[in-house]
Design a protein around this motif. Structure first.
Motif, PDB file in Angstrom:
ATOM      1  N   VAL A  29       0.856  -1.183   0.000  1.00 23.29           N
ATOM      2  CA  VAL A  29       0.000   0.000   0.000  1.00 23.29           C
ATOM      3  C   VAL A  29       0.896   1.238   0.000  1.00 23.29           C
ATOM      4  O   VAL A  29       1.991   1.222   0.555  1.00 23.29           O
ATOM      5  CB  VAL A  29      -0.954   0.055   1.215  1.00 23.29           C
ATOM      6  N   VAL A  30       0.407   2.288  -0.642  1.00 22.58           N
ATOM      7  CA  VAL A  30       1.090   3.570  -0.497  1.00 22.58           C
ATOM      8  C   VAL A  30       0.508   4.264   0.728  1.00 22.58           C
ATOM      9  O   VAL A  30      -0.678   4.123   1.036  1.00 22.58           O
ATOM     10  CB  VAL A  30       0.940   4.472  -1.748  1.00 22.58           C
ATOM     11  N   GLU A  31       1.356   4.983   1.434  1.00 25.86           N
ATOM     12  CA  GLU A  31       0.904   5.846   2.523  1.00 25.86           C
ATOM     13  C   GLU A  31       1.134   7.277   2.057  1.00 25.86           C
ATOM     14  O   GLU A  31       2.265   7.766   2.045  1.00 25.86           O
ATOM     15  CB  GLU A  31       1.671   5.548   3.802  1.00 25.86           C
ATOM     16  N   MET A  32       0.042   7.924   1.673  1.00 26.70           N
ATOM     17  CA  MET A  32       0.172   9.230   1.047  1.00 26.70           C
ATOM     18  C   MET A  32       0.834  10.237   1.983  1.00 26.70           C
ATOM     19  O   MET A  32       1.771  10.937   1.603  1.00 26.70           O
ATOM     20  CB  MET A  32      -1.194   9.721   0.585  1.00 26.70           C
ATOM     21  N   GLN A  33       0.343  10.299   3.210  1.00 26.08           N
ATOM     22  CA  GLN A  33       0.924  11.242   4.161  1.00 26.08           C
ATOM     23  C   GLN A  33       2.169  10.682   4.842  1.00 26.08           C
ATOM     24  O   GLN A  33       2.907  11.428   5.483  1.00 26.08           O
ATOM     25  CB  GLN A  33      -0.135  11.645   5.193  1.00 26.08           C
ATOM     26  N   GLY A  34       2.412   9.402   4.691  1.00 22.02           N
ATOM     27  CA  GLY A  34       3.650   8.792   5.183  1.00 22.02           C
ATOM     28  C   GLY A  34       4.755   8.832   4.148  1.00 22.02           C
ATOM     29  O   GLY A  34       5.909   8.524   4.458  1.00 22.02           O
ATOM     30  N   LEU A  52       9.375   7.595  -0.762  1.00 24.85           N
ATOM     31  CA  LEU A  52       9.029   8.182  -2.047  1.00 24.85           C
ATOM     32  C   LEU A  52       8.964   9.701  -2.042  1.00 24.85           C
ATOM     33  O   LEU A  52       9.047  10.324  -3.098  1.00 24.85           O
ATOM     34  CB  LEU A  52       7.682   7.633  -2.516  1.00 24.85           C
ATOM     35  N   GLY A  53       8.764  10.328  -0.874  1.00 29.90           N
ATOM     36  CA  GLY A  53       8.552  11.769  -0.854  1.00 29.90           C
ATOM     37  C   GLY A  53       7.211  12.110  -1.480  1.00 29.90           C
ATOM     38  O   GLY A  53       6.425  11.242  -1.869  1.00 29.90           O
ATOM     39  N   GLY A  54       6.920  13.396  -1.590  1.00 33.65           N
ATOM     40  CA  GLY A  54       5.702  13.851  -2.254  1.00 33.65           C
ATOM     41  C   GLY A  54       4.446  13.296  -1.630  1.00 33.65           C
ATOM     42  O   GLY A  54       4.299  13.267  -0.405  1.00 33.65           O
ATOM     43  N   GLY A  55       3.532  12.810  -2.477  1.00 37.63           N
ATOM     44  CA  GLY A  55       2.269  12.231  -2.027  1.00 37.63           C
ATOM     45  C   GLY A  55       1.919  11.025  -2.866  1.00 37.63           C
ATOM     46  O   GLY A  55       1.138  11.129  -3.815  1.00 37.63           O
ATOM     47  N   PRO A  56       2.497   9.853  -2.575  1.00 37.81           N
ATOM     48  CA  PRO A  56       2.192   8.653  -3.364  1.00 37.81           C
ATOM     49  C   PRO A  56       0.708   8.326  -3.303  1.00 37.81           C
ATOM     50  O   PRO A  56       0.111   8.304  -2.230  1.00 37.81           O
ATOM     51  CB  PRO A  56       3.047   7.566  -2.710  1.00 37.81           C
ATOM     52  N   ASN A  57       0.112   8.071  -4.470  1.00 39.71           N
ATOM     53  CA  ASN A  57      -1.341   8.037  -4.588  1.00 39.71           C
ATOM     54  C   ASN A  57      -1.884   6.692  -5.065  1.00 39.71           C
ATOM     55  O   ASN A  57      -2.977   6.295  -4.717  1.00 39.71           O
ATOM     56  CB  ASN A  57      -1.782   9.141  -5.554  1.00 39.71           C
ATOM     57  N   GLY A  73       2.803  14.434  -5.892  1.00 36.91           N
ATOM     58  CA  GLY A  73       3.698  15.527  -5.563  1.00 36.91           C
ATOM     59  C   GLY A  73       3.608  16.056  -4.153  1.00 36.91           C
ATOM     60  O   GLY A  73       4.463  16.820  -3.724  1.00 36.91           O
ATOM     61  N   GLY A  74       2.537  15.645  -3.422  1.00 36.58           N
ATOM     62  CA  GLY A  74       2.500  16.094  -2.030  1.00 36.58           C
ATOM     63  C   GLY A  74       1.206  16.721  -1.574  1.00 36.58           C
ATOM     64  O   GLY A  74       1.223  17.750  -0.883  1.00 36.58           O
ATOM     65  N   LEU A  75       0.053  16.109  -1.906  1.00 40.57           N
ATOM     66  CA  LEU A  75      -1.240  16.678  -1.537  1.00 40.57           C
ATOM     67  C   LEU A  75      -2.179  15.572  -1.104  1.00 40.57           C
ATOM     68  O   LEU A  75      -2.225  14.509  -1.708  1.00 40.57           O
ATOM     69  CB  LEU A  75      -1.850  17.433  -2.717  1.00 40.57           C
ATOM     70  N   SER A  76      -2.948  15.821  -0.041  1.00 44.78           N
ATOM     71  CA  SER A  76      -3.888  14.828   0.447  1.00 44.78           C
ATOM     72  C   SER A  76      -5.029  15.520   1.168  1.00 44.78           C
ATOM     73  O   SER A  76      -4.847  16.587   1.763  1.00 44.78           O
ATOM     74  CB  SER A  76      -3.181  13.852   1.400  1.00 44.78           C
ATOM     75  N   ALA A  77      -6.202  14.897   1.117  1.00 44.91           N
ATOM     76  CA  ALA A  77      -7.319  15.363   1.933  1.00 44.91           C
ATOM     77  C   ALA A  77      -7.069  14.985   3.387  1.00 44.91           C
ATOM     78  O   ALA A  77      -6.238  14.134   3.703  1.00 44.91           O
ATOM     79  CB  ALA A  77      -8.615  14.735   1.440  1.00 44.91           C
TER      80      ALA A  77
END
Length: 293
Positions: A29-34, A52-57, A73-77
């Motif tokens: 799983v990707v962890e967007m905020q992780g 990965l940095g950024g925001g893996p989606n 690139g680094g964005l999440s709800a």
């Protein structure tokens, strides 16, 4: 279909998304905020496959044990309705996490004006990687059309479709066509696909009765399991486009994406930070794989 109560495989994840079944009960799983790709073993233990940095989606399993990642690139709800921003954001890209943990970028100069926010991805029967770029999805008052782009084995990146209203989950079905979640219309679109001529014009395959379509997966019988994220539901759609079932998820869970393996439907609950499994006794439709970079 009786889904029952899901089993929590693991919790404490930081906005999980994009599950990919790895075999032997393990799921990536990707962890967007992780900002990482995480392997969740059958017993729920976790290990980092790549930072990965950024925001893996989103993620897609490739050949030779690699996992490919759509990084926005680094964005999440967030739970509060605002946005999380990465400490060091960058323009979106497609990354590769090799079996040895090496992280590389396979596509960074994406077509069209910035921002580029790769959302989800899959391999096609032609060996190319198909990626949704949701563009400026966070700006609903001035939302621009998104895109579908392809990445070839030699690294060539090309836009193959422009899609309004936030293109999201993407995948090839058993009929050889390309399916796409159009989140803001609650529709699943489908494109005829030919390796020689590319994509045809989209048609409406189905519309969710509730929720906003996010990620999805197919079972071996051609049924489509669609995460209706804000509606807290996973909708099951038959090969004819009719709604066969609806699997309710806990309020506030926000199911974002799913995959099938070991007879189970694995679903990421983004807001509660969980990977859960529904023991449905279903087999996965075999996914295409490829190798880029």
């Amino acid at each position: 279909m009786t889904a029952g109560t899901p089993r929590v495989v693991t919790d404490g994840l930081h906005f999980p998304e994009g599950p990919s079944h790895l075999g032997d009960g393990a799921v990536a799983v990707v962890e967007m905020q992780g900002q990482r790709l995480t392997r969740v073993a059958a017993d729920g233990s976790r290990s980092t496959l790549g930072d990965l940095g950024g925001g893996p989606n989103g993620s897609a399993r490739g050949a030779s044990g690699a996992v490919y990642v759509a990084n926005n690139g680094g964005l999440s709800a967030t739970r509060t309705g605002g946005y999380w921003h990465a400490p060091e954001p960058f323009d979106g890209r497609v990354q590769k996490v090799a079996a040895d943990g090496t992280v590389s970028t396979v596509a960074v100069d994406l077509p069209g004006p910035a921002p580029h926010r790769p959302n989800d991805l899959c391999f096609g029967p032609d060996g190319r990687l198909y990626v949704t770029d949701s563009h400026n999805w966070e700006n609903l008052r001035d939302l621009k059309p998104g895109r579908i782009v392809t990445v070839s084995a030699d690294g060539t990146v090309r836009q193959v479709a422009e899609v309004p209203a936030m293109p999201n989950g993407i995948g090839f079905g058993p009929d050889g066509r390309l399916y796409l979640a159009q989140s803001l219309t609650r529709r699943i679109l489908v494109f005829d696909h030919s390796p020689g001529t590319g994509l045809g014009d989209p048609q409406v395959f189905a519309k969710l009765p509730a929720g906003s379509p996010d990620g999805f997966c197919f079972d071996a019988d051609g049924n489509l399991y669609v995460c209706g994220s804000v509606g807290h539901v996973v909708v099951v759609i038959g090969p004819d486009g009719s709604v066969r079932d609806a699997i309710d998820t806990p309020p506030g869970a926000q199911p974002t994406n799913c995959c099938i393996g070991d007879g189970r439907l694995y679903v990421t609950f983004s807001m509660t930070g969980e990977l859960v499994a529904y023991d449905l006794g279903v087999a996965a439709y075999p996914l295409h794989e490829g190798d880029i970079g």
